[in-house]
Design a protein around this motif. Structure first.
Motif, PDB file in Angstrom:
ATOM      1  N   GLY A 149       0.694  -1.364   0.005  1.00 26.71           N
ATOM      2  CA  GLY A 149      -0.086  -0.171   0.049  1.00 26.71           C
ATOM      3  C   GLY A 149       0.900   1.271  -0.079  1.00 26.71           C
ATOM      4  O   GLY A 149       1.934   1.142   0.585  1.00 26.71           O
ATOM      5  N   THR A 150       0.413   2.284  -0.740  1.00 28.06           N
ATOM      6  CA  THR A 150       1.021   3.491  -0.718  1.00 28.06           C
ATOM      7  C   THR A 150       0.073   4.461  -0.608  1.00 28.06           C
ATOM      8  O   THR A 150      -1.274   4.419  -0.317  1.00 28.06           O
ATOM      9  CB  THR A 150       1.919   3.685  -1.766  1.00 28.06           C
ATOM     10  N   ASP A 185      -1.110  -0.502  -5.656  1.00 30.69           N
ATOM     11  CA  ASP A 185      -2.325  -1.125  -4.465  1.00 30.69           C
ATOM     12  C   ASP A 185      -3.159  -2.200  -5.246  1.00 30.69           C
ATOM     13  O   ASP A 185      -4.108  -2.827  -4.631  1.00 30.69           O
ATOM     14  CB  ASP A 185      -3.193  -0.156  -3.866  1.00 30.69           C
ATOM     15  N   SER A 201      -7.203  -4.420   2.831  1.00 33.25           N
ATOM     16  CA  SER A 201      -7.964  -3.275   1.945  1.00 33.25           C
ATOM     17  C   SER A 201      -8.242  -2.236   2.671  1.00 33.25           C
ATOM     18  O   SER A 201      -7.208  -1.577   3.318  1.00 33.25           O
ATOM     19  CB  SER A 201      -9.213  -3.969   1.555  1.00 33.25           C
ATOM     20  N   SER A 202      -9.254  -1.504   2.695  1.00 33.42           N
ATOM     21  CA  SER A 202      -9.556  -0.410   3.114  1.00 33.42           C
ATOM     22  C   SER A 202     -11.092  -0.208   3.798  1.00 33.42           C
ATOM     23  O   SER A 202     -11.968  -0.936   2.820  1.00 33.42           O
ATOM     24  CB  SER A 202      -9.290   0.854   2.419  1.00 33.42           C
ATOM     25  N   TYR A 226      -9.760   6.316  -4.545  1.00 37.07           N
ATOM     26  CA  TYR A 226      -8.871   5.483  -3.407  1.00 37.07           C
ATOM     27  C   TYR A 226      -9.809   4.226  -3.115  1.00 37.07           C
ATOM     28  O   TYR A 226      -9.241   2.881  -3.058  1.00 37.07           O
ATOM     29  CB  TYR A 226      -8.592   6.358  -2.264  1.00 37.07           C
ATOM     30  N   LYS A 282      -9.215   0.054  -4.204  1.00 38.67           N
ATOM     31  CA  LYS A 282      -9.135  -0.990  -3.195  1.00 38.67           C
ATOM     32  C   LYS A 282     -10.256  -1.954  -3.469  1.00 38.67           C
ATOM     33  O   LYS A 282      -9.982  -3.151  -3.218  1.00 38.67           O
ATOM     34  CB  LYS A 282      -9.426  -0.309  -1.702  1.00 38.67           C
TER      35      LYS A 282
END
Length: 240
Positions: free
Chosen positions: A86-87, A102, A125-126, A137, A141
């Motif tokens: 991740g970045t 990602d 993930s997020s 974003y 994800k």
């Protein structure tokens, strides 16, 4: 944590883990945790450059992420693939570069792992991940999740944490401000739906990922921020 013996007698199994994103905040703690777990007799980390960490169980493979297929031998006879890649768009430099880190790299790794019979994929993930989201974003994800699901890996797990707390190699101003704000709001977020918005230590995410892997539950599973915390805090990891 003391893993209770079940029908599969997990403590007597030997396992090989592959970790991508091993140099990040969660990744470092995940690798340390895996090395301490009895079932894992080999932990392979794919990294851009050599790391100082040494351990009898640890194997480092220096890779060019844009040519990941050249390193397929690292995936042989592996059981679990952990993804902590991740970045940020600021660090990556562009949305296209962000998608590489990602989305493209993790999906490529998952496809290679599936070809070699990997049993499980456990990835970060997020919160709010959604392949149809208007937010770049969250959409990225969500696409990451959807693409990994298509691989056919028998056991797929996505943890969706809120803001991660912990020491990072790089300074992230936005996330630091978020930490301060969520820290002030934390007492108000401990009940009800607010629990999913509480900032969570990276160490808890790493612990939860290991616990999830050792349970070997087939199918596709998604873990909310609060569920991650509950799994990690259920009991400490055993160290062997």
């Amino acid at each position: 944590m003391l893993i209770k013996k079940g029908p599969m007698n997990l403590l007597e199994q030997t396992r090989k883990a592959i970790v991508i994103g091993a140099t990040g905040m969660v990744g470092q703690q995940l690798v340390t945790g895996l090395l301490e777990q009895h079932p894992y007799t080999e932990v392979v980390i794919l990294v851009r450059e050599s790391q100082k960490l040494t351990h009898p169980k640890l194997k480092q493979v220096i890779v060019n992420w844009d040519e990941l297929e050249k390193y397929e031998s690292a995936f042989y006879q592996a059981d679990d693939l952990f993804c902590c890649l991740g970045t940020t768009i600021k660090k990556a430099g562009s949305q296209a570069a962000f998608r590489k880190v990602d989305l493209e790299y993790p999906v490529t790794a998952a496809k290679i792992a599936e070809r070699h019979g990997i049993k499980q994929f456990i990835g970060i993930s997020s919160m709010g991940a959604d392949a149809k989201s208007r937010v770049f974003y969250s959409r990225t994800k969500g696409q990451f999740e959807e693409e990994v699901k298509k691989t056919g890996i028998p056991s797929v797990h996505f943890v969706r944490p809120s803001l991660l707390l912990g020491d990072r190699k790089e300074h992230r101003t936005g996330e630091k401000m978020g930490e301060i704000l969520l820290g002030l709001l934390d007492p108000l977020l401990k009940l009800g739906k607010g629990q999913n918005y509480r900032a969570i230590p990276g160490s808890l995410v790493a612990t939860a990922m290991i616990r999830i892997a050792l349970q070997e539950q087939k199918g596709i599973h998604i873990y909310s921020n609060q569920k991650i915390r509950e799994i990690a805090e259920a009991m400490p990891l055993s160290q062997k």
